[in-house]
Structure formats: structure tokens, C-alpha cells
Scaffold this motif. Sequence first.
Motif, PDB file in Angstrom:
ATOM      1  N   GLU A  11      53.135  30.944  30.788  1.00 42.89           N
ATOM      2  CA  GLU A  11      52.474  31.973  31.576  1.00 42.89           C
ATOM      3  C   GLU A  11      52.465  33.257  30.764  1.00 42.89           C
ATOM      4  O   GLU A  11      53.472  33.631  30.170  1.00 42.89           O
ATOM      5  N   LYS A  13      51.107  37.363  30.786  1.00 43.70           N
ATOM      6  CA  LYS A  13      50.603  38.435  31.624  1.00 43.70           C
ATOM      7  C   LYS A  13      50.468  39.682  30.768  1.00 43.70           C
ATOM      8  O   LYS A  13      51.320  39.966  29.936  1.00 43.70           O
ATOM      9  N   ASP A  15      50.033  43.739  30.959  1.00 46.25           N
ATOM     10  CA  ASP A  15      50.100  44.924  31.808  1.00 46.25           C
ATOM     11  C   ASP A  15      49.442  46.072  31.055  1.00 46.25           C
ATOM     12  O   ASP A  15      50.067  46.732  30.222  1.00 46.25           O
TER      13      ASP A  15
END
Length: 76
Positions: A11, A13, A15
Amino acid sequence: MSNTIDEKVVEMKFDNKNFETNVKTTMTSLDRLNEKLQLRGSEKSFQAIDSAAKSVSLTVSYRMSNTSGSDSQLWV
């Protein structure tokens, strides 16, 4: 030989807000470093050093005395 299949889930991600904040902090730090190094106009300093170095002559005259008392010059 066994046929084993490894399954892994990754995973990731991103930001963007955190990224932009950190980039801004880095840019501010680099700007302060640049000011402290006083690099503005440094190319002129290097040109002055280059010009001065070109005007230096490495030819040196040495006076030597020989046993007959006459002077001679040695150019290096």
C-alpha cells in the motif's frame, strides 16, 4: 523443488500537503545557506584570480658566483 507462490500486498500513500510543507522548509533552508555562502558575484572573484594568475611570471633570476668571481644568471 517446491513451487511456492508468495503474495504480497503493498500500500502506498502520498500526502501532498506534507510533501509541500517539507519542500517549503527545504527551500527556505537552501535560501539561507545560499545567503550565508555569499555566492553572488563570486564569478567575478574567480575571474580576478584568473587574471592575476595569468600575469604572474615564473621566470626567476638567480645570481650565482663562480670561483672566478664573475656573475652569471640562471633562468628557471
